[in-house]
Scaffold this motif. Structure first.
Motif, PDB file in Angstrom:
ATOM      1  N   TYR A   1      38.787  31.697  33.239  1.00 15.37           N
ATOM      2  CA  TYR A   1      40.249  31.805  33.723  1.00 15.37           C
ATOM      3  C   TYR A   1      41.416  31.097  33.680  1.00 15.37           C
ATOM      4  O   TYR A   1      40.817  29.848  33.723  1.00 15.37           O
ATOM      5  CB  TYR A   1      39.501  31.466  35.532  1.00 15.37           C
ATOM      6  CG  TYR A   1      39.923  31.717  36.682  1.00 15.37           C
ATOM      7  CD1 TYR A   1      40.588  32.451  37.097  1.00 15.37           C
ATOM      8  CD2 TYR A   1      40.266  30.293  36.734  1.00 15.37           C
ATOM      9  CE1 TYR A   1      41.636  32.498  38.056  1.00 15.37           C
ATOM     10  CE2 TYR A   1      41.197  30.630  38.298  1.00 15.37           C
ATOM     11  CZ  TYR A   1      41.714  31.686  38.968  1.00 15.37           C
ATOM     12  OH  TYR A   1      42.469  31.106  39.876  1.00 15.37           O
ATOM     13  N   LYS A   2      41.792  31.476  34.241  1.00 14.52           N
ATOM     14  CA  LYS A   2      43.837  30.695  33.824  1.00 14.52           C
ATOM     15  C   LYS A   2      43.409  29.617  35.426  1.00 14.52           C
ATOM     16  O   LYS A   2      44.536  30.218  36.323  1.00 14.52           O
ATOM     17  CB  LYS A   2      44.311  31.434  33.791  1.00 14.52           C
ATOM     18  CG  LYS A   2      44.313  32.689  32.583  1.00 14.52           C
ATOM     19  CD  LYS A   2      45.242  33.822  32.218  1.00 14.52           C
ATOM     20  CE  LYS A   2      45.601  34.627  31.098  1.00 14.52           C
ATOM     21  NZ  LYS A   2      46.396  35.237  30.651  1.00 14.52           N
ATOM     22  N   SER A   3      42.567  28.539  34.914  1.00 13.21           N
ATOM     23  CA  SER A   3      42.501  28.068  36.665  1.00 13.21           C
ATOM     24  C   SER A   3      43.696  26.842  36.615  1.00 13.21           C
ATOM     25  O   SER A   3      44.695  26.729  35.191  1.00 13.21           O
ATOM     26  CB  SER A   3      41.201  26.800  36.494  1.00 13.21           C
ATOM     27  OG  SER A   3      41.526  25.584  37.170  1.00 13.21           O
TER      28      SER A   3
ATOM     29  N   GLN B   1      43.440  39.512  37.184  1.00 13.20           N
ATOM     30  CA  GLN B   1      43.990  39.705  36.029  1.00 13.20           C
ATOM     31  C   GLN B   1      44.027  38.335  35.424  1.00 13.20           C
ATOM     32  O   GLN B   1      44.534  38.549  33.852  1.00 13.20           O
ATOM     33  CB  GLN B   1      45.474  40.221  36.760  1.00 13.20           C
ATOM     34  CG  GLN B   1      44.672  41.332  37.799  1.00 13.20           C
ATOM     35  CD  GLN B   1      45.411  43.356  36.699  1.00 13.20           C
ATOM     36  OE1 GLN B   1      45.767  43.167  35.543  1.00 13.20           O
ATOM     37  NE2 GLN B   1      44.140  43.117  37.171  1.00 13.20           N
ATOM     38  N   LEU B   2      43.551  37.278  35.915  1.00 10.31           N
ATOM     39  CA  LEU B   2      43.896  36.475  35.759  1.00 10.31           C
ATOM     40  C   LEU B   2      42.661  35.319  34.956  1.00 10.31           C
ATOM     41  O   LEU B   2      41.860  34.762  33.959  1.00 10.31           O
ATOM     42  CB  LEU B   2      43.750  35.220  36.892  1.00 10.31           C
ATOM     43  CG  LEU B   2      45.285  35.171  37.303  1.00 10.31           C
ATOM     44  CD1 LEU B   2      45.061  35.163  38.640  1.00 10.31           C
ATOM     45  CD2 LEU B   2      46.657  34.953  36.327  1.00 10.31           C
TER      46      LEU B   2
ATOM     47  N   TYR C   1      43.217  40.694  41.758  1.00 13.96           N
ATOM     48  CA  TYR C   1      44.090  39.895  41.160  1.00 13.96           C
ATOM     49  C   TYR C   1      42.706  38.549  39.642  1.00 13.96           C
ATOM     50  O   TYR C   1      43.862  38.132  39.269  1.00 13.96           O
ATOM     51  CB  TYR C   1      44.979  38.786  41.694  1.00 13.96           C
ATOM     52  CG  TYR C   1      45.885  40.221  42.450  1.00 13.96           C
ATOM     53  CD1 TYR C   1      47.110  40.564  41.433  1.00 13.96           C
ATOM     54  CD2 TYR C   1      46.029  40.460  43.302  1.00 13.96           C
ATOM     55  CE1 TYR C   1      48.208  41.521  41.722  1.00 13.96           C
ATOM     56  CE2 TYR C   1      47.158  41.518  44.005  1.00 13.96           C
ATOM     57  CZ  TYR C   1      47.713  41.946  43.074  1.00 13.96           C
ATOM     58  OH  TYR C   1      48.493  42.550  43.384  1.00 13.96           O
TER      59      TYR C   1
ATOM     60  N   ARG D   1      48.668  31.887  44.541  1.00 16.01           N
ATOM     61  CA  ARG D   1      48.347  31.199  44.205  1.00 16.01           C
ATOM     62  C   ARG D   1      49.209  29.381  44.313  1.00 16.01           C
ATOM     63  O   ARG D   1      50.210  30.092  43.028  1.00 16.01           O
ATOM     64  CB  ARG D   1      47.055  31.214  42.774  1.00 16.01           C
ATOM     65  CG  ARG D   1      47.633  31.382  41.939  1.00 16.01           C
ATOM     66  CD  ARG D   1      46.609  31.091  40.822  1.00 16.01           C
ATOM     67  NE  ARG D   1      46.967  31.329  39.863  1.00 16.01           N
ATOM     68  CZ  ARG D   1      46.794  31.413  38.320  1.00 16.01           C
ATOM     69  NH1 ARG D   1      45.296  30.767  38.668  1.00 16.01           N
ATOM     70  NH2 ARG D   1      46.825  31.487  37.254  1.00 16.01           N
TER      71      ARG D   1
ATOM     72  N   TRP E   1      44.091  28.843  46.873  1.00 21.54           N
ATOM     73  CA  TRP E   1      45.216  30.377  47.359  1.00 21.54           C
ATOM     74  C   TRP E   1      45.292  30.792  48.521  1.00 21.54           C
ATOM     75  O   TRP E   1      43.924  30.069  49.188  1.00 21.54           O
ATOM     76  CB  TRP E   1      44.066  31.341  46.763  1.00 21.54           C
ATOM     77  CG  TRP E   1      43.480  31.744  45.770  1.00 21.54           C
ATOM     78  CD1 TRP E   1      43.542  30.747  43.966  1.00 21.54           C
ATOM     79  CD2 TRP E   1      43.810  32.604  44.396  1.00 21.54           C
ATOM     80  NE1 TRP E   1      43.442  30.860  42.779  1.00 21.54           N
ATOM     81  CE2 TRP E   1      44.031  32.651  43.118  1.00 21.54           C
ATOM     82  CE3 TRP E   1      44.264  34.336  44.824  1.00 21.54           C
ATOM     83  CZ2 TRP E   1      43.926  34.090  42.126  1.00 21.54           C
ATOM     84  CZ3 TRP E   1      44.400  35.462  43.911  1.00 21.54           C
ATOM     85  CH2 TRP E   1      44.278  34.870  42.709  1.00 21.54           C
TER      86      TRP E   1
ATOM     87  N   GLU F   1      52.719  30.746  42.413  1.00 22.65           N
ATOM     88  CA  GLU F   1      52.456  31.915  42.044  1.00 22.65           C
ATOM     89  C   GLU F   1      51.913  33.058  42.684  1.00 22.65           C
ATOM     90  O   GLU F   1      51.419  32.805  43.768  1.00 22.65           O
ATOM     91  CB  GLU F   1      51.830  31.497  41.036  1.00 22.65           C
ATOM     92  CG  GLU F   1      51.400  33.197  39.558  1.00 22.65           C
ATOM     93  CD  GLU F   1      50.508  33.359  38.603  1.00 22.65           C
ATOM     94  OE1 GLU F   1      50.394  34.082  38.087  1.00 22.65           O
ATOM     95  OE2 GLU F   1      50.015  32.579  38.096  1.00 22.65           O
TER      96      GLU F   1
END
Length: 338
Positions: free
Chosen positions: A272-274, A71-72, A68, A38, A281, A50
């Motif tokens: 979400y860690k945007s 995970q974020l 994944y 991403r 992605w 990343e």
């Protein structure tokens, strides 16, 4: 249930048998790793990408993206097929017995053939349609009642055939199109591989209608369900037998490659860690000289990405060739499908 079938059932659920094929690839010295990434897409470039890397022996694309994302901080699970009809046990048996379309007819005649192996799993290129371009593309498809997958494969096939010898442009070579069948068949762990495929034999002149009709016919006949069971031959004959088949196939079966579309994802969870509105992605497949071209399409929050990995077996400058082909595909979409 009858006792012998109970034994077979236990063996079927005992491991990820599709994943075993990728274990065998690794044991033969081939690549079994997928890469998901991403980044921010800004003015034609990926900013601060990343990456996440995993073995295809553990899960498929329809499971890895939600894995994944979770995970974020997003709340996602593996994608399930929208096929709702019940398939009886004996129908599954008949489909398996009829599934003969498993090998390519002829090896592609590439202009270039080299004895080179990739240095790592990151020899790939990414092409992206931004928000406006993706919207224009999808609107065009909707207005003209066109399938995104078929349009993309028509363009991909056309440009990949530029790597085939001029005198072989009318020959038919094989693409593999993975299909998620999670929900039609189920393992105890939903993150295991639940992917089968459709094989399409195309030439440089294969157009939208041909690709659509060929694909539709095979899906309608549930050819991919039969092939799922063919790939579970280890349930009956064991892993060593699978190893022999894998080694034999590697020496004589050669495809153009694989094309996967792992869906459109809209992630708006507050937790979400945007990376912001320009986040994109992308994903890649392992690839080998047997599957030297690998393309994965996915849409994330309204931006469509295409990743292309070309094995150096068919192009010494594999990343340069992948970038050039992707540029042509993206340009075709912008000028002809929007």
């Amino acid at each position: 249930m009858i006792w012998p079938f109970n034994i077979i059932s236990k063996r079927y659920f005992s491991r990820d048998w599709v994943g075993v094929w990728y274990e065998l690839l690794k044991e033969r010295g081939e690549n079994d790793q997928c890469v998901i990434g991403r980044a921010k897409w800004h003015e034609g470039s990926l900013l601060s990408p990343e990456y996440f890397e995993y073995s295809h022996s553990l899960m498929d694309g329809s499971a890895s993206i939600p894995y994944y994302l979770t995970q974020l901080g997003a709340k996602r699970g593996p994608i399930y097929s929208n096929y709702k009809k019940n398939i009886s046990f004996w129908q599954h048996v008949k489909l398996a017995l009829r599934a003969t379309d498993i090998s390519p007819a002829e090896p592609p005649q590439w202009k270039e053939q080299n004895d080179i192996r990739p240095k790592d799993n990151y020899e790939f290129e990414i092409g992206v349609l931004n928000h406006e371009e993706t919207t224009a593309f999808n609107n065009f498809l909707k207005e003209n009642k066109l399938s995104q997958n078929v349009v993309l494969l028509e363009l991909i096939n056309l440009h990949v055939f530029s790597l085939i010898k001029d005198e072989c442009q009318n020959e038919r070579y094989s693409w593999l199109l993975p299909i998620n069948i999670r929900g039609i068949v189920n393992k105890h762990n939903p993150y295991e591989n639940h992917t089968s495929f459709v094989q399409l034999r195309l030439n440089a002149n294969s157009d939208y209608s041909e690709i659509r009709n060929s694909f539709s016919e095979k899906v309608k006949n549930l050819n991919h369900i039969g092939l799922w069971w063919v790939h579970h031959i280890g349930v009956l004959f064991g892993r060593n037998y699978m190893a022999k088949l894998s080694k034999n196939s590697a020496s004589k079966n050669f495809w153009l490659g694989t094309f996967s579309n792992i869906g459109a994802w809209n992630v708006e969870d507050e937790s979400y860690k945007s990376l912001g509105k320009d986040e994109v992605w992308f994903a890649t497949t392992p690839g080998s000289k047997n599957f030297p071209v690998g393309i994965v399409a996915m849409e994330f929050n309204g931006q469509l990405s295409l990743s292309m990995k070309i094995h150096p077996y068919i192009a010494k400058d594999n990343r340069g060739v992948a970038k050039a082909l992707l540029n042509k595909i993206i340009d075709d979409i912008k000028f002809n499908y929007s």
